[in-house]
Write an enzyme that holds these catalytic residues in place. Structure first.
Site, PDB file in Angstrom:
ATOM      1  CG  HIS A   1      -4.016  -1.725  -1.546  1.00 21.91           C
ATOM      2  ND1 HIS A   1      -4.961  -2.437  -2.012  1.00 21.91           N
ATOM      3  CD2 HIS A   1      -4.354  -1.053  -0.213  1.00 21.91           C
ATOM      4  CE1 HIS A   1      -6.176  -2.359  -1.174  1.00 21.91           C
ATOM      5  NE2 HIS A   1      -5.556  -1.446  -0.148  1.00 21.91           N
TER       6      HIS A   1
ATOM      7  CG  MET B   1      -8.299   6.214   3.816  1.00 27.57           C
ATOM      8  SD  MET B   1      -7.250   6.324   5.505  1.00 27.57           S
ATOM      9  CE  MET B   1      -6.402   4.773   5.210  1.00 27.57           C
TER      10      MET B   1
ATOM     11  CG  HIS C   1      -9.345  -0.265  -0.075  1.00 29.12           C
ATOM     12  ND1 HIS C   1      -8.731  -0.606   1.153  1.00 29.12           N
ATOM     13  CD2 HIS C   1     -10.565  -0.497   0.138  1.00 29.12           C
ATOM     14  CE1 HIS C   1      -9.685  -1.096   2.052  1.00 29.12           C
ATOM     15  NE2 HIS C   1     -10.964  -0.809   1.439  1.00 29.12           N
TER      16      HIS C   1
ATOM     17  CG  MET D   1     -11.111   2.481   2.920  1.00 34.23           C
ATOM     18  SD  MET D   1      -9.855   2.244   4.068  1.00 34.23           S
ATOM     19  CE  MET D   1      -8.609   2.487   2.619  1.00 34.23           C
TER      20      MET D   1
ATOM     21  CG  MET E   1     -11.181  -3.345   5.406  1.00 33.39           C
ATOM     22  SD  MET E   1      -9.940  -2.160   4.865  1.00 33.39           S
ATOM     23  CE  MET E   1      -8.850  -1.853   6.335  1.00 33.39           C
TER      24      MET E   1
ATOM     25  CG  ASP F   1      -6.099  -3.301   3.073  1.00 30.14           C
ATOM     26  OD1 ASP F   1      -5.036  -3.013   3.329  1.00 30.14           O
ATOM     27  OD2 ASP F   1      -6.731  -2.418   2.378  1.00 30.14           O
TER      28      ASP F   1
ATOM     29  CB  SER G   1      -0.846  -0.004   1.184  1.00 31.17           C
ATOM     30  OG  SER G   1      -1.620   1.286   1.314  1.00 31.17           O
TER      31      SER G   1
ATOM     32  CG  ASP H   1      -5.306   1.802   1.503  1.00 31.93           C
ATOM     33  OD1 ASP H   1      -6.259   1.148   1.311  1.00 31.93           O
ATOM     34  OD2 ASP H   1      -3.939   1.372   1.815  1.00 31.93           O
TER      35      ASP H   1
HETATM   36 ZN    ZN Z   1      -6.731  -0.680   1.495  1.00 32.09          ZN
END
Ligand code: ZN
Length: 183
Positions: A35, A39, A68, A70, A139, A177, A10, A37
């Site tokens: 990866h 957010m 990913h 979120m 997760m 993850d 990540s 992330d």
């Molecule tokens: Zn992730």
């Protein structure tokens, strides 16, 4: 494949001032995917990487980008991330009332669709969506920050997920993850 897993480090663990160098590092050290992330400060605390950053990084790496989301409203953002160069696009079932529709939109764009669950969501929540996704992301920490410890109960959850997949005759990629170590 020379190893029984796919490694997707990540960018959350990278120095954000050196993201390009982080991509080179992942490639040099045998990473299979990157990866990313995302957010939004609503679905989870913390704000991280947006589509413009993903787009800028795209020209620096040929590795698949495993994005990913979120975020609270994934449907509002998927076009931006598809256009930015995501190869896999995963959203949370807790954030999307119409998960089947959204997964279909992602697949229609010609990329892979993933669904994710946070630690407090049971695997059974995935029953209906399972045949319509290419990846399930479990997760193994509470999302929001990097560097947390792996939640041990995740292993039992993965066994349940495997059983559910077998029951439905599907075999999505299963991604784990958060807090994953060599152990
Ligand atoms: Zn992730």
């Amino acid at each position: 494949m020379d190893k029984p897993y796919i490694l997707a480090p990540s960018l959350l663990s990278a120095d954000f001032a050196e993201l390009g160098a982080a991509l080179d590092f992942i490639k040099a050290r045998g990473g299979d995917m990157v990866h990313i992330d995302v957010m939004d400060g609503h679905f989870v605390p913390n704000l991280t990487i947006g589509a413009p950053v993903v787009k800028a990084l795209r020209s620096r790496s040929k590795l698949p980008f495993d994005v990913h989301l979120m975020v609270t409203n994934p449907a509002d953002l998927i076009e931006d991330f598809i256009e930015a160069g995501a190869d896999w696009l995963t959203f949370h079932i807790e954030a999307e009332r119409h998960a089947h529709r959204l997964a279909s939109r992602i697949r229609e764009a010609g990329i892979k669709a993933g669904i994710s669950i946070v630690p407090s969501t049971p695997v059974s929540a995935l029953t209906e969506i399972l045949p319509f996704v290419d990846l399930v992301l479990v997760m193994s920490v509470n999302p929001g920050f990097g560097g947390q410890s792996f939640i041990e109960g995740t292993l039992a959850k993965l066994r349940k997920l495997r059983a559910l997949c077998a029951e439905h005759h599907v075999s999505p990629l299963v991604e784990v993850d958060g807090g994953v170590t060599t152990k």
